[in-house]
Design a protein around this motif. Structure first.
Motif, PDB file in Angstrom:
ATOM      1  N   GLY A 125      39.372  50.577  38.499  1.00 57.26           N
ATOM      2  CA  GLY A 125      38.475  49.990  37.504  1.00 57.26           C
ATOM      3  C   GLY A 125      37.815  50.974  36.562  1.00 57.26           C
ATOM      4  O   GLY A 125      37.238  50.558  35.551  1.00 57.26           O
ATOM      5  N   ILE A 145      36.915  35.891  31.220  1.00 56.78           N
ATOM      6  CA  ILE A 145      36.939  37.113  32.034  1.00 56.78           C
ATOM      7  C   ILE A 145      35.528  37.693  32.150  1.00 56.78           C
ATOM      8  O   ILE A 145      35.136  38.177  33.218  1.00 56.78           O
ATOM      9  CB  ILE A 145      37.934  38.148  31.447  1.00 56.78           C
ATOM     10  N   THR A 146      34.739  37.608  31.099  1.00 54.41           N
ATOM     11  CA  THR A 146      33.355  38.094  31.163  1.00 54.41           C
ATOM     12  C   THR A 146      32.586  37.313  32.223  1.00 54.41           C
ATOM     13  O   THR A 146      31.881  37.885  33.065  1.00 54.41           O
ATOM     14  CB  THR A 146      32.662  37.939  29.792  1.00 54.41           C
ATOM     15  N   MET A 148      33.802  35.615  34.734  1.00 56.82           N
ATOM     16  CA  MET A 148      34.416  35.793  36.057  1.00 56.82           C
ATOM     17  C   MET A 148      34.108  37.149  36.672  1.00 56.82           C
ATOM     18  O   MET A 148      33.858  37.262  37.878  1.00 56.82           O
ATOM     19  CB  MET A 148      35.939  35.643  35.902  1.00 56.82           C
ATOM     20  N   THR A 149      34.087  38.197  35.839  1.00 52.59           N
ATOM     21  CA  THR A 149      34.035  39.559  36.398  1.00 52.59           C
ATOM     22  C   THR A 149      32.772  40.340  36.034  1.00 52.59           C
ATOM     23  O   THR A 149      32.481  41.343  36.680  1.00 52.59           O
ATOM     24  CB  THR A 149      35.227  40.401  35.880  1.00 52.59           C
ATOM     25  N   GLY A 151      32.785  42.111  33.562  1.00 53.26           N
ATOM     26  CA  GLY A 151      33.336  43.222  32.770  1.00 53.26           C
ATOM     27  C   GLY A 151      33.228  42.950  31.275  1.00 53.26           C
ATOM     28  O   GLY A 151      32.888  41.836  30.856  1.00 53.26           O
ATOM     29  N   ILE A 175      39.610  45.473  29.759  1.00 53.67           N
ATOM     30  CA  ILE A 175      38.365  45.065  30.409  1.00 53.67           C
ATOM     31  C   ILE A 175      37.651  46.294  30.982  1.00 53.67           C
ATOM     32  O   ILE A 175      38.151  46.916  31.927  1.00 53.67           O
ATOM     33  CB  ILE A 175      38.618  44.034  31.540  1.00 53.67           C
ATOM     34  N   LEU A 178      34.649  47.606  35.253  1.00 48.38           N
ATOM     35  CA  LEU A 178      34.995  46.865  36.469  1.00 48.38           C
ATOM     36  C   LEU A 178      34.973  47.811  37.673  1.00 48.38           C
ATOM     37  O   LEU A 178      35.227  49.010  37.539  1.00 48.38           O
ATOM     38  CB  LEU A 178      36.393  46.251  36.355  1.00 48.38           C
ATOM     39  N   ILE A 180      36.964  47.224  41.103  1.00 46.24           N
ATOM     40  CA  ILE A 180      37.877  46.198  41.628  1.00 46.24           C
ATOM     41  C   ILE A 180      38.046  46.394  43.137  1.00 46.24           C
ATOM     42  O   ILE A 180      38.908  47.148  43.588  1.00 46.24           O
ATOM     43  CB  ILE A 180      39.222  46.248  40.878  1.00 46.24           C
ATOM     44  N   LEU A 186      41.642  39.445  42.251  1.00 49.63           N
ATOM     45  CA  LEU A 186      41.359  39.501  40.804  1.00 49.63           C
ATOM     46  C   LEU A 186      42.640  39.290  39.996  1.00 49.63           C
ATOM     47  O   LEU A 186      42.632  38.581  38.978  1.00 49.63           O
ATOM     48  CB  LEU A 186      40.703  40.839  40.433  1.00 49.63           C
ATOM     49  N   ILE A 190      42.801  36.202  37.317  1.00 47.15           N
ATOM     50  CA  ILE A 190      43.013  36.403  35.865  1.00 47.15           C
ATOM     51  C   ILE A 190      44.310  35.733  35.430  1.00 47.15           C
ATOM     52  O   ILE A 190      44.397  35.151  34.342  1.00 47.15           O
ATOM     53  CB  ILE A 190      42.966  37.907  35.510  1.00 47.15           C
TER      54      ILE A 190
END
Ligand code: 5RP
Length: 220
Positions: A125, A145-146, A148-149, A151, A175, A178, A180, A186, A190
């Protein structure tokens, strides 16, 4: 640094057998591998290439580039990586070739990853995670993605303020920020977002062998 990449690429030649069709990745480390194959281009039957860039280099050496649809499964795939964790999970796609790389890795019995020591990390990451996206879905995917993560997605651009366009005609989100801890989860999450073509996490199908230039090979 490039000497370590060259050493890793040379060591990967130990996995190449006469008459093989070799899957070939993309990047500066792989360029050394292609050059090593090019010393005796008729030793192998041909190569399946993961990018236009690698195709051009293979052809310049007189190596035949074959269609994966015609070759069937491959015995060997050799590629670099942007990051590699101790379980041989990878981040790839710094060269925007992640989708074709992932296809060839999946089609191959043995994936030999060639890196220098700077690519080794405990947790993936630090290198921004590349995601190839259908152009119209760019903002949707970035938002999801923002959420969810946590990131930060950045739209990959090149000189002249132009978007980087992949060999498949798509765009890349990188991204940032992160850490990970569960790469397989993940990767799968994604992959589920509509508009995502592929994510540069190679955890579901990790490398089988990692060669770090100047160090003994790492195998399970
Ligand atoms: C290209 C890749 C490359 O393997 C990765 O970016 C490493 O590149 P290099 O060997 O130049 O450091 O995934 O999409």
């Amino acid at each position: 640094m490039s000497e370590a990449k060259r050493l890793a690429a040379e060591k990967a030649m130990d996995h190449v057998e006469d008459g093989m069709v070799v899957g070939v990745g993309t990047g500066s480390t792989v360029a050394y591998f292609i050059d090593a194959l090019g010393r005796d281009p008729t030793r192998i039957k041909g190569a399946v290439s993961s990018s236009e860039q690698s195709t051009a280099r293979l052809k310049a050496h007189g190596i035949e580039v074959l269609d994966l649809n015609h070759t069937g499964p491959l015995s060997l795939y050799v590629d670099g990586a942007d990051e590699c964790d101790p379980r041989r999970h990878l981040i790839k796609g710094g060269g925007a070739a992640l989708t074709r790389e992932k296809i060839i890795a999946e089609a191959s019995e043995r994936f030999v990853c060639i890196i220098d020591a700077s690519k080794q990390v405990e947790v993936l990451g630090r290198f921004p995670l590349p995601v190839e996206v259908i152009p119209m879905a760019r903002s949707l995917v970035a938002r999801q993605i923002t959420t969810m993560t946590g990131g930060q997605p950045v739209f990959r651009m090149q000189a002249g303020d132009k978007a980087v366009i992949t060999d498949n005609g798509n765009v890349i989100l990188d991204i940032h920020h992160l850490s990970i801890t569960d790469p397989k989860a993940l990767e799968m999450a994604i992959n589920q977002i509509p508009g995502v073509v592929s994510v540069g996490l190679f955890a579901r199908r990790p490398a089988d062998v990692v060669i770090v230039g100047g160090e003994p090979p790492q195998v399970p």
